[in-house]
Design a protein around this motif. Structure first.
Motif, PDB file in Angstrom:
ATOM      1  N   SER A 112       0.824  -1.203   0.000  1.00  0.00           N
ATOM      2  CA  SER A 112       0.000   0.000   0.000  1.00  0.00           C
ATOM      3  C   SER A 112       0.856   1.250   0.000  1.00  0.00           C
ATOM      4  O   SER A 112       0.578   2.205  -0.737  1.00  0.00           O
ATOM      5  N   LYS A 113       1.892   1.256   0.799  1.00  0.00           N
ATOM      6  CA  LYS A 113       2.796   2.401   0.853  1.00  0.00           C
ATOM      7  C   LYS A 113       3.498   2.595  -0.483  1.00  0.00           C
ATOM      8  O   LYS A 113       3.626   3.725  -0.976  1.00  0.00           O
ATOM      9  N   GLN A 114       3.943   1.492  -1.092  1.00  0.00           N
ATOM     10  CA  GLN A 114       4.622   1.553  -2.381  1.00  0.00           C
ATOM     11  C   GLN A 114       3.686   2.081  -3.478  1.00  0.00           C
ATOM     12  O   GLN A 114       4.071   2.936  -4.278  1.00  0.00           O
ATOM     13  N   LEU A 115       2.448   1.606  -3.501  1.00  0.00           N
ATOM     14  CA  LEU A 115       1.500   2.056  -4.519  1.00  0.00           C
ATOM     15  C   LEU A 115       1.118   3.516  -4.310  1.00  0.00           C
ATOM     16  O   LEU A 115       0.929   4.254  -5.278  1.00  0.00           O
ATOM     17  N   ASN A 116       0.991   3.946  -3.069  1.00  0.00           N
ATOM     18  CA  ASN A 116       0.694   5.355  -2.808  1.00  0.00           C
ATOM     19  C   ASN A 116       1.847   6.250  -3.243  1.00  0.00           C
ATOM     20  O   ASN A 116       1.623   7.355  -3.752  1.00  0.00           O
ATOM     21  N   LEU A 117       3.068   5.791  -3.070  1.00  0.00           N
ATOM     22  CA  LEU A 117       4.237   6.541  -3.518  1.00  0.00           C
ATOM     23  C   LEU A 117       4.237   6.668  -5.041  1.00  0.00           C
ATOM     24  O   LEU A 117       4.482   7.744  -5.586  1.00  0.00           O
ATOM     25  N   ILE A 118       3.936   5.567  -5.720  1.00  0.00           N
ATOM     26  CA  ILE A 118       3.850   5.593  -7.186  1.00  0.00           C
ATOM     27  C   ILE A 118       2.714   6.515  -7.622  1.00  0.00           C
ATOM     28  O   ILE A 118       2.859   7.276  -8.584  1.00  0.00           O
ATOM     29  N   ASN A 161       1.556   9.145  -6.080  1.00  0.00           N
ATOM     30  CA  ASN A 161       1.979  10.539  -5.908  1.00  0.00           C
ATOM     31  C   ASN A 161       2.932  10.971  -7.010  1.00  0.00           C
ATOM     32  O   ASN A 161       2.817  12.086  -7.540  1.00  0.00           O
ATOM     33  N   LYS A 162       3.875  10.085  -7.368  1.00  0.00           N
ATOM     34  CA  LYS A 162       4.789  10.404  -8.464  1.00  0.00           C
ATOM     35  C   LYS A 162       4.029  10.542  -9.779  1.00  0.00           C
ATOM     36  O   LYS A 162       4.308  11.439 -10.577  1.00  0.00           O
ATOM     37  N   LEU A 163       3.063   9.675  -9.984  1.00  0.00           N
ATOM     38  CA  LEU A 163       2.280   9.696 -11.218  1.00  0.00           C
ATOM     39  C   LEU A 163       1.458  10.976 -11.335  1.00  0.00           C
ATOM     40  O   LEU A 163       1.436  11.616 -12.395  1.00  0.00           O
ATOM     41  N   THR A 164       0.824  11.376 -10.257  1.00  0.00           N
ATOM     42  CA  THR A 164       0.034  12.604 -10.271  1.00  0.00           C
ATOM     43  C   THR A 164       0.928  13.818 -10.515  1.00  0.00           C
ATOM     44  O   THR A 164       0.588  14.701 -11.310  1.00  0.00           O
ATOM     45  N   LYS A 185      -0.904  -1.799 -11.574  1.00  0.00           N
ATOM     46  CA  LYS A 185      -1.521  -2.121 -10.282  1.00  0.00           C
ATOM     47  C   LYS A 185      -1.912  -0.838  -9.555  1.00  0.00           C
ATOM     48  O   LYS A 185      -2.985  -0.760  -8.953  1.00  0.00           O
ATOM     49  N   CYS A 186      -1.064   0.170  -9.619  1.00  0.00           N
ATOM     50  CA  CYS A 186      -1.371   1.462  -8.994  1.00  0.00           C
ATOM     51  C   CYS A 186      -2.605   2.096  -9.631  1.00  0.00           C
ATOM     52  O   CYS A 186      -3.501   2.579  -8.929  1.00  0.00           O
ATOM     53  N   LEU A 187      -2.649   2.090 -10.958  1.00  0.00           N
ATOM     54  CA  LEU A 187      -3.808   2.676 -11.652  1.00  0.00           C
ATOM     55  C   LEU A 187      -5.085   1.922 -11.305  1.00  0.00           C
ATOM     56  O   LEU A 187      -6.130   2.541 -11.071  1.00  0.00           O
ATOM     57  N   ASN A 188      -5.010   0.599 -11.267  1.00  0.00           N
ATOM     58  CA  ASN A 188      -6.207  -0.203 -11.007  1.00  0.00           C
ATOM     59  C   ASN A 188      -6.682  -0.108  -9.570  1.00  0.00           C
ATOM     60  O   ASN A 188      -7.885  -0.056  -9.314  1.00  0.00           O
ATOM     61  N   ILE A 189      -5.762  -0.087  -8.605  1.00  0.00           N
ATOM     62  CA  ILE A 189      -6.151  -0.137  -7.201  1.00  0.00           C
ATOM     63  C   ILE A 189      -6.315   1.256  -6.605  1.00  0.00           C
ATOM     64  O   ILE A 189      -7.333   1.550  -5.974  1.00  0.00           O
ATOM     65  N   ILE A 190      -5.353   2.133  -6.805  1.00  0.00           N
ATOM     66  CA  ILE A 190      -5.395   3.458  -6.190  1.00  0.00           C
ATOM     67  C   ILE A 190      -6.376   4.371  -6.925  1.00  0.00           C
ATOM     68  O   ILE A 190      -7.252   4.991  -6.319  1.00  0.00           O
ATOM     69  N   PHE A 191      -6.233   4.458  -8.240  1.00  0.00           N
ATOM     70  CA  PHE A 191      -7.086   5.364  -9.012  1.00  0.00           C
ATOM     71  C   PHE A 191      -8.369   4.696  -9.500  1.00  0.00           C
ATOM     72  O   PHE A 191      -9.275   5.375  -9.979  1.00  0.00           O
TER      73      PHE A 191
END
Length: 164
Positions: free
Chosen positions: A53-59, A61-64, A96-102
């Motif tokens: 979760s921490k890793q995906l949130n970091l990605i 933030n970088k993506l945004t 995975k970040c796009l699918n789960i976080i966004f």
């Protein structure tokens, strides 16, 4: 059993209720399966460890930041590999970040930024002379069909309504 122990002593008429019962059960199972073909039998839920979760949130933030500052979405040739290279992450982590976080697919995520930028440009009166298609090409869309599809999917309106 009839063959081994009773030497065919039972009449075949005794077997008909069994065969009829088996046929009824077979038809019933088929009809129930057909009626429930759209039901979700098993829904998998993504459970993330705190590290993931921490890793995906970091990605995220970088993506945004990358989208807002460098405006990568304006590149018409942008794909997952190019985006992942800019993030210095592996493509599967970006997905995975796009699918789960966004909670979006890659194309929907990129197109949402393109459409928001297009809306900002349309508010400027000097851009009223340009056609929507010219503006769409300027903001990274590759074709009229992909632009129309993205606008309809993300805003629920047609591109003509977007301009007005």
């Amino acid at each position: 059993i009839d063959f081994l122990f009773y030497d065919y002593a039972f009449n075949r008429a005794y077997h008909y209720p069994i065969f009829i019962g088996m046929a009824i059960i077979t038809y019933w199972l088929g009809i129930e399966g057909f009626n429930r073909k759209n039901d979700v039998v098993l829904k998998l839920k993504n459970t993330l460890s705190p590290k993931e979760s921490k890793q995906l949130n970091l990605i995220a933030n970088k993506l945004t930041g990358l989208m807002q500052n460098e405006k990568l979405f304006l590149n018409p040739d942008l794909n997952l590999k190019i985006l992942s290279e800019h993030l210095n992450e592996k493509p599967y982590l970006t997905t995975k970040c796009l699918n789960i976080i966004f909670e979006r697919k890659f194309s929907d995520y990129i197109n949402s930024y393109r459409i928001e930028e297009l809306k900002l440009k349309l508010k400027n009166q000097s851009n009223n002379k340009l056609t929507l298609l010219a503006l769409a090409y300027d903001f990274g869309f590759n074709s009229k069909a992909s632009f129309n599809r993205a606008v309809k999917k993300l805003t629920g309106n047609s591109p003509r309504e977007l301009k007005s």
